[in-house]
Design a protein around this motif. Structure first.
Motif, mmCIF file in Angstrom:
data_model
loop_
_atom_site.group_PDB
_atom_site.id
_atom_site.type_symbol
_atom_site.label_atom_id
_atom_site.label_comp_id
_atom_site.label_asym_id
_atom_site.label_seq_id
_atom_site.Cartn_x
_atom_site.Cartn_y
_atom_site.Cartn_z
ATOM 1 N N MET A 1 37.989 4.381 66.844
ATOM 2 C CA MET A 1 36.668 4.081 66.285
ATOM 3 C C MET A 1 35.610 4.044 67.369
ATOM 4 S SD MET A 1 34.822 3.498 63.664
ATOM 5 C CE MET A 1 33.220 2.799 63.281
ATOM 6 N N HIS A 2 35.997 3.493 68.534
ATOM 7 C CA HIS A 2 35.066 3.404 69.665
ATOM 8 C C HIS A 2 34.569 4.788 70.057
ATOM 9 C CE1 HIS A 2 33.838 3.083 73.893
ATOM 10 N NE2 HIS A 2 33.483 1.851 73.582
ATOM 11 N N ASP A 3 35.483 5.773 70.097
ATOM 12 C CA ASP A 3 35.104 7.124 70.501
ATOM 13 C C ASP A 3 34.333 7.845 69.407
ATOM 14 O OD1 ASP A 3 36.360 6.781 72.925
ATOM 15 O OD2 ASP A 3 38.272 7.605 72.232
ATOM 16 N N LEU A 4 34.565 7.446 68.139
ATOM 17 C CA LEU A 4 33.897 8.115 67.027
ATOM 18 C C LEU A 4 32.481 7.607 66.800
ATOM 19 C CD1 LEU A 4 36.722 8.348 64.321
ATOM 20 C CD2 LEU A 4 35.768 10.201 65.713
ATOM 21 N N THR A 5 32.142 6.427 67.310
ATOM 22 C CA THR A 5 30.830 5.834 67.055
ATOM 23 C C THR A 5 29.672 6.744 67.455
ATOM 24 O OG1 THR A 5 31.693 3.585 67.248
ATOM 25 C CG2 THR A 5 29.316 3.873 67.515
ATOM 26 N N PRO A 6 29.636 7.277 68.698
ATOM 27 C CA PRO A 6 28.516 8.140 69.054
ATOM 28 C C PRO A 6 28.486 9.437 68.253
ATOM 29 C CG PRO A 6 30.188 8.164 70.780
ATOM 30 C CD PRO A 6 30.554 7.067 69.840
ATOM 31 N N ILE A 7 29.658 9.981 67.917
ATOM 32 C CA ILE A 7 29.705 11.230 67.138
ATOM 33 C C ILE A 7 29.174 11.003 65.730
ATOM 34 C CG2 ILE A 7 31.210 12.983 66.144
ATOM 35 C CD1 ILE A 7 33.035 12.666 68.551
ATOM 36 N N LEU A 8 29.663 9.952 65.071
ATOM 37 C CA LEU A 8 29.231 9.659 63.706
ATOM 38 C C LEU A 8 27.741 9.326 63.656
ATOM 39 C CD1 LEU A 8 32.236 7.507 62.410
ATOM 40 C CD2 LEU A 8 31.666 9.858 61.791
ATOM 41 N N SER A 9 27.263 8.561 64.622
ATOM 42 C CA SER A 9 25.844 8.203 64.638
ATOM 43 C C SER A 9 24.980 9.422 64.909
ATOM 44 C CB SER A 9 25.575 7.114 65.687
ATOM 45 O OG SER A 9 25.991 7.525 66.979
ATOM 46 N N THR A 10 25.451 10.327 65.767
ATOM 47 C CA THR A 10 24.711 11.549 66.066
ATOM 48 C C THR A 10 24.623 12.451 64.842
ATOM 49 O OG1 THR A 10 25.320 11.539 68.412
ATOM 50 C CG2 THR A 10 24.685 13.657 67.461
ATOM 51 N N VAL A 11 25.762 12.677 64.183
ATOM 52 C CA VAL A 11 25.783 13.529 62.990
ATOM 53 C C VAL A 11 24.923 12.930 61.883
ATOM 54 C CG1 VAL A 11 27.234 14.465 61.146
ATOM 55 C CG2 VAL A 11 28.040 14.518 63.513
ATOM 56 N N THR A 12 25.032 11.623 61.672
ATOM 57 C CA THR A 12 24.277 10.963 60.609
ATOM 58 C C THR A 12 22.780 11.036 60.848
ATOM 59 O OG1 THR A 12 26.105 9.416 60.239
ATOM 60 C CG2 THR A 12 23.969 8.813 59.332
#
Length: 251
Positions: A1-12
């Motif tokens: 989840m820690h690694d996915l946070t910047p990716i998910l926030s960027t895509v969103t």
């Protein structure tokens, strides 16, 4: 989840911001297509997209030459300014100080203007130009958002996916219903985008200045929450201070 946070926030962030801009551009292109013909509408839109692609290809590689801390600081400051502009307008629209953006009204206005040009020999040219300008102006904002939210952490690919998804979704829905997407809660989206862009801006400005954020990328969520609480408090305060405007906005 820690690694996915910047990716998910960027895509969103990229998806929501691009969705708003694409809806506004699509309204004009649709008005041109329905009122005049689809040939100038699609030609103008295609030329604008080609120009935007050329700009990205020309200036995108130059970002690799900028030191990452300098890039984070510059992009962060720009995102704060950009996000606060969206947030300010969304707050003022929420309390009725600024009128809500109406896609149906924009569609009717553009349609009326195109109908007045119907007898002009340059009608197709003017219609295509209207489509070109709409796509180019809104597209420039999309390109900036994609580069800004993606460049600071080398996630331009993910930001581009978010923008592409927004473009495809709006196009499919718009062509299916053949009407402006007036039911899209545009001000709510702009409020959310303003919060996200401002949060990104604060986070990356801090990184550019050498700040060590607690929780690393997870600090984005905390920054977002703080700005959201402050923004809703401002909306509440303005509604209490301007009850008549708030009642008008509710209607």
């Amino acid at each position: 989840m820690h690694d996915l946070t910047p990716i998910l926030s960027t895509v969103t962030a990229s998806f929501l911001a691009s969705f708003v801009e694409v809806v506004e551009a699509f309204t004009i292109v649709l008005a041109v297509g329905v009122t005049r013909s689809w040939r100038p509408a699609l030609t103008g839109a295609a030329l604008a997209l080609a120009l935007l692609a050329a700009l990205v290809l020309a200036f995108g590689p130059l970002l690799a030459l900028v030191p990452i801390t300098v890039l984070q600081f510059i992009v962060g400051v720009l995102l704060i300014l950009f996000g606060m502009r969206w947030l300010r307008k969304a707050i003022l629209r929420s309390v009725g100080v600024i009128a809500l953006h109406d896609e149906e009204a924009a569609f009717s206005k553009e349609t009326a203007a195109l109908q007045q040009q119907a007898d002009d020999r340059r009608a197709d040219y003017l219609a295509g130009l209207a489509s070109f300008k709409a796509v180019l102006l809104e597209g420039v904002e999309v390109v900036f958002i994609v580069i800004a939210v993606g460049a600071a952490h080398a996630q331009t690919f993910y930001a581009s996916l978010g923008a592409l998804a927004a473009f495809i979704l709006v196009t499919i829905i718009g062509l299916a219903v053949h009407r402006p997407l007036a039911r899209v809660p545009e001000n709510a989206l702009k409020f959310a985008v303003g919060l996200m862009l401002t949060s990104f801006g604060i986070f990356w400005t801090g990184e550019g200045l050498g700040a060590d954020w607690p929780g690393a990328d997870l600090a984005l969520l905390a920054i977002f929450a703080i700005i959201a609480v402050a923004s809703f408090a401002i909306v509440r305060w303005l509604r209490d201070s301007h009850p008549k405007a708030a009642q008008g906005a509710a209607r």
